[in-house]
Design a protein around this motif. Structure first.
Motif, PDB file in Angstrom:
ATOM      1  N   LEU A 261      60.029  21.789  -5.561  1.00 23.99           N
ATOM      2  CA  LEU A 261      60.520  22.891  -6.394  1.00 23.99           C
ATOM      3  C   LEU A 261      60.444  22.439  -7.851  1.00 23.99           C
ATOM      4  O   LEU A 261      61.370  21.801  -8.342  1.00 23.99           O
ATOM      5  CB  LEU A 261      61.965  23.246  -6.033  1.00 23.99           C
ATOM      6  CG  LEU A 261      62.249  23.584  -4.571  1.00 23.99           C
ATOM      7  CD1 LEU A 261      63.742  23.729  -4.342  1.00 23.99           C
ATOM      8  CD2 LEU A 261      61.518  24.842  -4.168  1.00 23.99           C
ATOM      9  N   PRO A 262      59.359  22.744  -8.557  1.00 20.90           N
ATOM     10  CA  PRO A 262      59.225  22.292  -9.941  1.00 20.90           C
ATOM     11  C   PRO A 262      60.423  22.704 -10.803  1.00 20.90           C
ATOM     12  O   PRO A 262      60.821  23.861 -10.815  1.00 20.90           O
ATOM     13  CB  PRO A 262      57.950  22.981 -10.422  1.00 20.90           C
ATOM     14  CG  PRO A 262      57.183  23.270  -9.178  1.00 20.90           C
ATOM     15  CD  PRO A 262      58.222  23.534  -8.125  1.00 20.90           C
ATOM     16  N   GLY A 263      61.027  21.725 -11.455  1.00 15.91           N
ATOM     17  CA  GLY A 263      62.170  21.980 -12.319  1.00 15.91           C
ATOM     18  C   GLY A 263      63.502  22.043 -11.594  1.00 15.91           C
ATOM     19  O   GLY A 263      64.534  22.237 -12.213  1.00 15.91           O
ATOM     20  N   HIS A 264      63.477  21.892 -10.266  1.00 14.76           N
ATOM     21  CA  HIS A 264      64.695  21.952  -9.464  1.00 14.76           C
ATOM     22  C   HIS A 264      64.604  20.933  -8.332  1.00 14.76           C
ATOM     23  O   HIS A 264      63.528  20.443  -8.016  1.00 14.76           O
ATOM     24  CB  HIS A 264      64.883  23.338  -8.847  1.00 14.76           C
ATOM     25  CG  HIS A 264      65.059  24.419  -9.849  1.00 14.76           C
ATOM     26  ND1 HIS A 264      63.992  25.031 -10.474  1.00 14.76           N
ATOM     27  CD2 HIS A 264      66.161  25.000 -10.358  1.00 14.76           C
ATOM     28  CE1 HIS A 264      64.441  25.943 -11.307  1.00 14.76           C
ATOM     29  NE2 HIS A 264      65.758  25.945 -11.266  1.00 14.76           N
ATOM     30  N   PHE A 265      65.738  20.667  -7.703  1.00 11.74           N
ATOM     31  CA  PHE A 265      65.745  19.891  -6.466  1.00 11.74           C
ATOM     32  C   PHE A 265      66.809  20.463  -5.541  1.00 11.74           C
ATOM     33  O   PHE A 265      67.747  21.126  -5.974  1.00 11.74           O
ATOM     34  CB  PHE A 265      65.947  18.394  -6.725  1.00 11.74           C
ATOM     35  CG  PHE A 265      67.271  18.035  -7.337  1.00 11.74           C
ATOM     36  CD1 PHE A 265      68.363  17.703  -6.552  1.00 11.74           C
ATOM     37  CD2 PHE A 265      67.426  18.028  -8.719  1.00 11.74           C
ATOM     38  CE1 PHE A 265      69.579  17.375  -7.123  1.00 11.74           C
ATOM     39  CE2 PHE A 265      68.631  17.690  -9.300  1.00 11.74           C
ATOM     40  CZ  PHE A 265      69.717  17.367  -8.502  1.00 11.74           C
ATOM     41  N   VAL A 266      66.631  20.217  -4.243  1.00 13.93           N
ATOM     42  CA  VAL A 266      67.597  20.678  -3.252  1.00 13.93           C
ATOM     43  C   VAL A 266      68.641  19.578  -3.093  1.00 13.93           C
ATOM     44  O   VAL A 266      68.354  18.499  -2.606  1.00 13.93           O
ATOM     45  CB  VAL A 266      66.917  21.000  -1.903  1.00 13.93           C
ATOM     46  CG1 VAL A 266      67.952  21.381  -0.854  1.00 13.93           C
ATOM     47  CG2 VAL A 266      65.902  22.117  -2.075  1.00 13.93           C
ATOM     48  N   ALA A 267      69.850  19.871  -3.532  1.00 16.45           N
ATOM     49  CA  ALA A 267      70.936  18.896  -3.443  1.00 16.45           C
ATOM     50  C   ALA A 267      71.570  18.907  -2.055  1.00 16.45           C
ATOM     51  O   ALA A 267      72.072  17.881  -1.590  1.00 16.45           O
ATOM     52  CB  ALA A 267      71.993  19.185  -4.504  1.00 16.45           C
ATOM     53  N   ASP A 268      71.556  20.061  -1.404  1.00 14.39           N
ATOM     54  CA  ASP A 268      72.191  20.186  -0.097  1.00 14.39           C
ATOM     55  C   ASP A 268      71.571  21.359   0.641  1.00 14.39           C
ATOM     56  O   ASP A 268      71.300  22.397   0.040  1.00 14.39           O
ATOM     57  CB  ASP A 268      73.701  20.406  -0.284  1.00 14.39           C
ATOM     58  CG  ASP A 268      74.448  20.503   1.029  1.00 14.39           C
ATOM     59  OD1 ASP A 268      74.119  19.732   1.957  1.00 14.39           O
ATOM     60  OD2 ASP A 268      75.351  21.351   1.142  1.00 14.39           O
ATOM     61  N   ILE A 269      71.324  21.166   1.928  1.00 10.23           N
ATOM     62  CA  ILE A 269      70.885  22.265   2.786  1.00 10.23           C
ATOM     63  C   ILE A 269      71.524  22.038   4.145  1.00 10.23           C
ATOM     64  O   ILE A 269      71.539  20.915   4.648  1.00 10.23           O
ATOM     65  CB  ILE A 269      69.350  22.374   2.852  1.00 10.23           C
ATOM     66  CG1 ILE A 269      68.935  23.662   3.578  1.00 10.23           C
ATOM     67  CG2 ILE A 269      68.720  21.152   3.460  1.00 10.23           C
ATOM     68  CD1 ILE A 269      67.490  24.063   3.359  1.00 10.23           C
ATOM     69  N   ALA A 270      72.097  23.092   4.706  1.00  9.40           N
ATOM     70  CA  ALA A 270      72.836  22.959   5.958  1.00  9.40           C
ATOM     71  C   ALA A 270      72.751  24.249   6.764  1.00  9.40           C
ATOM     72  O   ALA A 270      72.489  25.315   6.228  1.00  9.40           O
ATOM     73  CB  ALA A 270      74.292  22.629   5.673  1.00  9.40           C
ATOM     74  N   VAL A 271      73.012  24.112   8.061  1.00 14.36           N
ATOM     75  CA  VAL A 271      73.071  25.263   8.953  1.00 14.36           C
ATOM     76  C   VAL A 271      74.493  25.805   8.922  1.00 14.36           C
ATOM     77  O   VAL A 271      75.447  25.090   9.213  1.00 14.36           O
ATOM     78  CB  VAL A 271      72.674  24.867  10.389  1.00 14.36           C
ATOM     79  CG1 VAL A 271      72.800  26.048  11.328  1.00 14.36           C
ATOM     80  CG2 VAL A 271      71.263  24.300  10.411  1.00 14.36           C
ATOM     81  N   ASP A 272      74.629  27.086   8.573  1.00 14.87           N
ATOM     82  CA  ASP A 272      75.943  27.734   8.546  1.00 14.87           C
ATOM     83  C   ASP A 272      76.237  28.472   9.839  1.00 14.87           C
ATOM     84  O   ASP A 272      77.393  28.739  10.155  1.00 14.87           O
ATOM     85  CB  ASP A 272      76.039  28.725   7.385  1.00 14.87           C
ATOM     86  CG  ASP A 272      76.319  28.042   6.069  1.00 14.87           C
ATOM     87  OD1 ASP A 272      76.666  26.858   6.071  1.00 14.87           O
ATOM     88  OD2 ASP A 272      76.190  28.708   5.030  1.00 14.87           O
ATOM     89  N   GLY A 273      75.203  28.842  10.573  1.00 14.90           N
ATOM     90  CA  GLY A 273      75.386  29.548  11.830  1.00 14.90           C
ATOM     91  C   GLY A 273      74.066  29.738  12.532  1.00 14.90           C
ATOM     92  O   GLY A 273      73.008  29.673  11.911  1.00 14.90           O
TER      93      GLY A 273
END
Length: 123
Positions: A91-103
């Motif tokens: 993601l140019p200019g961004h990064f994924v700090a957290d990703i999780a399954v909510d349901g």
């Protein structure tokens, strides 16, 4: 009465950059990468995004609903979720700090999953 220095003009002013529109929205690229990871046919049911900020960072919190259908639906969902925490996202200019399954679950013979992702602007 107020005086003004005639040599102090607009070109000499320091301007702050507009913080609302720095960089493109990272969500479309994240969605494309999630779809590639899951394989076809995967459907994005809906997404929501809202601004997020801390004392040092700014970004967006995303909620993503994905639906899988067909005979391979469960395998697609499993493929998507396998190693999701350790996945590398571009993601140019961004990064994924957290990703999780909510349901996750099954509805009308379709398998669905709801993800939550936090993208941070990469200064």
């Amino acid at each position: 009465m107020t005086s003004m220095d005639a040599h102090f003009g607009r070109p000499n002013l320091l301007r702050n950059k507009d913080i609302r529109r720095r960089g493109a929205d990272p969500l479309p690229l994240l969605l494309a990468q999630l779809l590639l990871r899951a394989g076809r046919p995967t459907v994005i049911d809906r997404t929501t995004s809202r601004p997020w900020a801390s004392a040092l960072f700014e970004g967006q919190r995303h909620t993503i609903w994905l639906r899988f259908s067909g005979a391979e639906a469960q395998k697609q969902k499993d493929r998507l979720l396998a190693g999701l925490d350790d996945a590398e996202w571009t993601l140019p200019g961004h990064f994924v700090a957290d990703i999780a399954v909510d349901g996750e679950g099954v509805a009308d013979q379709d398998v669905w999953v709801r993800l939550s992702a936090l993208t941070i602007r990469d200064w």
